[in-house]
Write an enzyme that holds these catalytic residues in place. Sequence first.
Site, PDB file in Angstrom:
ATOM      1  N   HIS A   1       0.234  -5.101   1.016  1.00 51.89           N
ATOM      2  CA  HIS A   1       1.262  -5.877   1.728  1.00 51.89           C
ATOM      3  C   HIS A   1       0.770  -6.314   3.100  1.00 51.89           C
ATOM      4  CE1 HIS A   1       2.251  -2.539   4.435  1.00 51.89           C
ATOM      5  NE2 HIS A   1       2.160  -1.749   3.377  1.00 51.89           N
TER       6      HIS A   1
ATOM      7  N   CYS B   1      -0.281   2.767   1.389  1.00 50.28           N
ATOM      8  CA  CYS B   1      -0.482   1.364   1.006  1.00 50.28           C
ATOM      9  C   CYS B   1      -1.717   0.771   1.670  1.00 50.28           C
ATOM     10  CB  CYS B   1       0.734   0.534   1.401  1.00 50.28           C
ATOM     11  SG  CYS B   1       2.241   0.991   0.513  1.00 50.28           S
TER      12      CYS B   1
END
Length: 193
Positions: A153, A169
């Site tokens: 992301h 992440c």
Amino acid sequence: MSANTLSRRALLLGASASLVVPAVAQAAPLPDSLATPEVNRRNISSFATQDWRDHFESLGVGAIVCDTVSRALHFWSEDGSDYRIYPTSVPRTDELTKRGYTQIVRKKVAPSWTPTASMMERFPEWKPVAGGAPENPLGSHALYLSWPAYLIHGTHDTRKIGRPSSDGCIGLYNEKIEELYAIAKIGTQVRLI
């Protein structure tokens, strides 16, 4: 008197030449026998190129390797003609880092963010954030992986890129995740190393 003038000129020319020679020598490349091998300094500029064949049997609809050591994401298009490298943030600790094979299963522009249960245990003050909000830790775009709660992301906090700063992440600058979002397809195979 002309001998003294000549000597002064020779002295000035000699001094000038001694200043120029080191600058010229610095600009000249070293021969291969004297060159030192490249060193991975583990910063944002120390990307090591990857070859997709070292990680996947075929490119399929595309391939991504997330290198947590050099903090770089490598992307190959389905025909291999497009190879791109992006600087990333990586998980803060090995306990938060999941390694192995997965794939992109969903894509979202302006994703909303909800802290995971383990995040809430560590940071009970954290609250969900609506998609598109400036404080959204998922940034402008997200690529969801088949592993629950693991994403590639964007981030609005550009200080995180190039550093171990995530809870698992892989983060990219918003303009880079927007670019990757446009070219990475659902089903793109992903490997975290």
